[in-house]
Design a protein around this motif. Structure first.
Motif, PDB file in Angstrom:
ATOM      1  N   PHE A  30       7.711 -12.435  33.830  1.00 34.77           N
ATOM      2  CA  PHE A  30       8.523 -11.303  33.393  1.00 34.77           C
ATOM      3  C   PHE A  30       9.715 -11.766  32.563  1.00 34.77           C
ATOM      4  O   PHE A  30      10.127 -11.079  31.619  1.00 34.77           O
ATOM      5  CB  PHE A  30       8.994 -10.484  34.590  1.00 34.77           C
ATOM      6  N   LYS A  31      10.275 -12.903  32.907  1.00 34.17           N
ATOM      7  CA  LYS A  31      11.377 -13.438  32.113  1.00 34.17           C
ATOM      8  C   LYS A  31      10.912 -13.737  30.685  1.00 34.17           C
ATOM      9  O   LYS A  31      11.643 -13.493  29.713  1.00 34.17           O
ATOM     10  CB  LYS A  31      11.928 -14.711  32.770  1.00 34.17           C
ATOM     11  N   GLN A  32       9.681 -14.254  30.571  1.00 29.19           N
ATOM     12  CA  GLN A  32       9.117 -14.494  29.242  1.00 29.19           C
ATOM     13  C   GLN A  32       8.961 -13.189  28.475  1.00 29.19           C
ATOM     14  O   GLN A  32       9.311 -13.090  27.287  1.00 29.19           O
ATOM     15  CB  GLN A  32       7.744 -15.155  29.359  1.00 29.19           C
ATOM     16  N   VAL A  33       8.410 -12.193  29.162  1.00 32.13           N
ATOM     17  CA  VAL A  33       8.188 -10.898  28.537  1.00 32.13           C
ATOM     18  C   VAL A  33       9.516 -10.280  28.098  1.00 32.13           C
ATOM     19  O   VAL A  33       9.652  -9.794  26.971  1.00 32.13           O
ATOM     20  CB  VAL A  33       7.455  -9.954  29.514  1.00 32.13           C
ATOM     21  N   GLN A  34      10.487 -10.349  28.989  1.00 35.48           N
ATOM     22  CA  GLN A  34      11.778  -9.751  28.675  1.00 35.48           C
ATOM     23  C   GLN A  34      12.439 -10.440  27.484  1.00 35.48           C
ATOM     24  O   GLN A  34      13.080  -9.797  26.643  1.00 35.48           O
ATOM     25  CB  GLN A  34      12.699  -9.813  29.891  1.00 35.48           C
ATOM     26  N   LYS A  35      12.267 -11.754  27.383  1.00 31.53           N
ATOM     27  CA  LYS A  35      12.823 -12.494  26.249  1.00 31.53           C
ATOM     28  C   LYS A  35      12.244 -11.997  24.936  1.00 31.53           C
ATOM     29  O   LYS A  35      12.967 -11.826  23.943  1.00 31.53           O
ATOM     30  CB  LYS A  35      12.550 -13.993  26.428  1.00 31.53           C
ATOM     31  N   GLU A  36      10.919 -11.745  24.924  1.00 33.99           N
ATOM     32  CA  GLU A  36      10.276 -11.239  23.706  1.00 33.99           C
ATOM     33  C   GLU A  36      10.801  -9.844  23.363  1.00 33.99           C
ATOM     34  O   GLU A  36      11.030  -9.521  22.190  1.00 33.99           O
ATOM     35  CB  GLU A  36       8.755 -11.197  23.887  1.00 33.99           C
ATOM     36  N   VAL A  37      10.992  -9.009  24.382  1.00 31.98           N
ATOM     37  CA  VAL A  37      11.491  -7.646  24.150  1.00 31.98           C
ATOM     38  C   VAL A  37      12.908  -7.694  23.600  1.00 31.98           C
ATOM     39  O   VAL A  37      13.249  -6.987  22.639  1.00 31.98           O
ATOM     40  CB  VAL A  37      11.432  -6.823  25.455  1.00 31.98           C
ATOM     41  N   LEU A  38      13.744  -8.548  24.200  1.00 36.53           N
ATOM     42  CA  LEU A  38      15.129  -8.660  23.745  1.00 36.53           C
ATOM     43  C   LEU A  38      15.199  -9.228  22.331  1.00 36.53           C
ATOM     44  O   LEU A  38      16.033  -8.798  21.516  1.00 36.53           O
ATOM     45  CB  LEU A  38      15.930  -9.535  24.708  1.00 36.53           C
ATOM     46  N   ASN A  39      14.335 -10.180  22.006  1.00 33.86           N
ATOM     47  CA  ASN A  39      14.322 -10.767  20.655  1.00 33.86           C
ATOM     48  C   ASN A  39      13.990  -9.721  19.599  1.00 33.86           C
ATOM     49  O   ASN A  39      14.448  -9.817  18.453  1.00 33.86           O
ATOM     50  CB  ASN A  39      13.313 -11.914  20.577  1.00 33.86           C
ATOM     51  N   CYS A  40      13.168  -8.740  19.991  1.00 32.68           N
ATOM     52  CA  CYS A  40      12.807  -7.668  19.049  1.00 32.68           C
ATOM     53  C   CYS A  40      13.809  -6.522  19.067  1.00 32.68           C
ATOM     54  O   CYS A  40      13.684  -5.576  18.275  1.00 32.68           O
ATOM     55  CB  CYS A  40      11.407  -7.139  19.364  1.00 32.68           C
TER      56      CYS A  40
END
Length: 441
Positions: free
Chosen positions: A341-351
């Motif tokens: 989830f931390k990985q997923v959240q990082k991608e969401v925040l980057n976008c």
């Protein structure tokens, strides 16, 4: 010999769902106890709250009345909020209900309910002639057969036992329905910020079995007015959803499409090579993945894929992400799943995409909302699951939403609808924040 009711098991369960955890005790049955008001009156007087059922050829029609039957000598009893409901005979699982103020008068010939509107309308029941006249007001609200001024087959009266807080009971149910309808009106009138897009897109991301597809089905059911199951759901350990689906929602079966889409994704899994590939997420967020794209846990989509959208516009992008969790398993997420989830959240925040957390499978939606239906109870917010999600994902408590999706139910519930519609409204606000924050160009 015990008198058997005409009420079906499914109809009784629907009534218990509407009225709460109550018991229905049969007091009067016209074909057994006599087709006279006096027979009904003598068996039902001073019995407390009652449900009166009238069984017609095409409809079963009923009235829940809080408090005792009035004395015959009293004339019209004082104004009282009552629940009027009907079951369709060709689809007995579907119940329609209306919450109306009315007064009741009992005479030697009939029961008469008066609705204080202009012009005044009456519902009258003549037991001796077995006839019922239902006003246009109820015909429209309950979806009844317009030619309902005819003979009925049977009339029954039940005592209702187990109602809690009788003084505010009808008022709370009435206000819940009014608030649900208000939310529906707000969402139907919604337009995305500054008309930058005609429809916002909300991406549902979460572990396998967290309730992503069920949330879409629940939203669609509310706007259609009956339960639907377009998205396939399941409880398997592997994801049921293997395609990327972009679902639109219509306002009614043949209505216009509403200005939002729910995007359903493959479930996340703690194991590498299983479930949604994290490398697919940036492409989904940017609008490069088409509807019905077949996910591959081992091979993320690339610009070389024939279906890859190379120049997506703003309308193709994701405008809000909803992280979906089963509230009963959030405390037991493994360290590997938290890391995923931390990985997923990082991608969401980057976008730069707006995001909320959506907790599903809440055990009792009746205990979630305060009496004003606008906020969660403090006891709900303080639960460990809510606090853990707040710490784990860093999502503000105001953006942590809770719902109880429709699963095995066979009728709608206004309090469930309130939670689902409130969550959807919060997602709209998050999407608008994203659109407002876009660079001017």
């Amino acid at each position: 010999m015990a008198v058997r009711t005409t009420l079906t098991w499914n109809e009784e369960k629907s009534l218990q769902k509407l009225l709460g955890n109550v018991s229905l005790i049969l007091l009067y049955k016209s074909t057994v106890h006599g087709n006279r008001i006096s027979n009904m009156y003598n068996r039902c007087i001073r019995q407390g709250s009652t449900v009166t059922m009238i069984y017609c050829p095409k409809n079963s029609f009923g009235i829940f009345m809080l408090g005792h039957y009035p004395e015959i000598s009293e004339g019209f009893r004082k104004l009282n909020s009552s629940i009027y409901f009907s079951f369709q005979k060709n689809k007995t699982m579907e119940m329609t209900a209306a919450f109306l103020n009315s007064t009741l008068k009992i005479s030697n010939d009939q029961l008469e309910f008066q609705f204080p509107i202009s012009p005044v309308q009456y519902l009258s029941l003549d037991l001796h002639k077995r006839t019922i006249v239902i006003p246009k007001l109820l015909v429209e609200k309950l979806g009844l057969n317009p030619d309902l001024g005819f003979r009925f087959l049977e009339c029954e009266v039940f005592r209702v036992e187990g109602i809690k807080d009788a003084a505010g009971y009808i008022n709370r149910i009435t206000r819940a329905t009014q608030h649900r309808n208000s939310l529906l009106a707000d969402l139907r009138a919604y337009r995305p910020y500054a008309d930058l897009v005609s429809e916002i897109r909300i991406l549902l991301l979460g572990p396998v079995g967290s309730g992503k597809s069920s949330f879409f089905n629940s939203v669609k059911s509310i706007f259609h007015g009956h339960l639907t199951h377009q998205a396939i759901v399941g409880s398997d350990v592997t994801s049921i959803t293997e395609q990327y689906r972009i679902y639109s929602v219509k306002d009614g079966k043949d209505g216009k499409s509403l200005p939002f889409m729910l995007c359903d994704s493959m479930g996340l899994d703690e194991k590498e090579g299983v479930g949604l590939c994290v490398a697919d997420i940036p492409h989904i967020l940017k609008g490069c993945v088409p509807d019905r794209y077949q996910f591959s846990p081992h091979k993320p989509i690339t610009p070389k894929h024939p279906a890859f959208i190379t120049s997506p516009s703003l309308k193709d992008r994701i405008h809000c992400v909803a992280y979906v969790f089963d509230i009963n398993s959030i405390d037991n997420l493994s360290s590997k799943m938290v890391a995923k989830f931390k990985q997923v959240q990082k991608e969401v925040l980057n976008c730069g995409v707006a995001h909320v957390a959506l907790f599903t499978k809440v055990n009792n939606c009746y205990e979630v909302l305060q009496d004003n239906f606008l906020k969660m109870n403090k006891s709900m917010i303080s639960q460990s699951q809510i606090q853990n999600a707040n710490k784990m994902l860093g999502i503000p408590l105001s953006n942590i939403l809770v719902v109880e999706n429709y699963a095995s139910e066979r009728e709608m519930d206004p309090l469930k609808d309130i939670l689902i519609l409130s969550a959807l409204k919060q997602m709209f606000r998050a999407a608008d924040d994203f659109l407002e924050d876009l660079p001017l160009e």
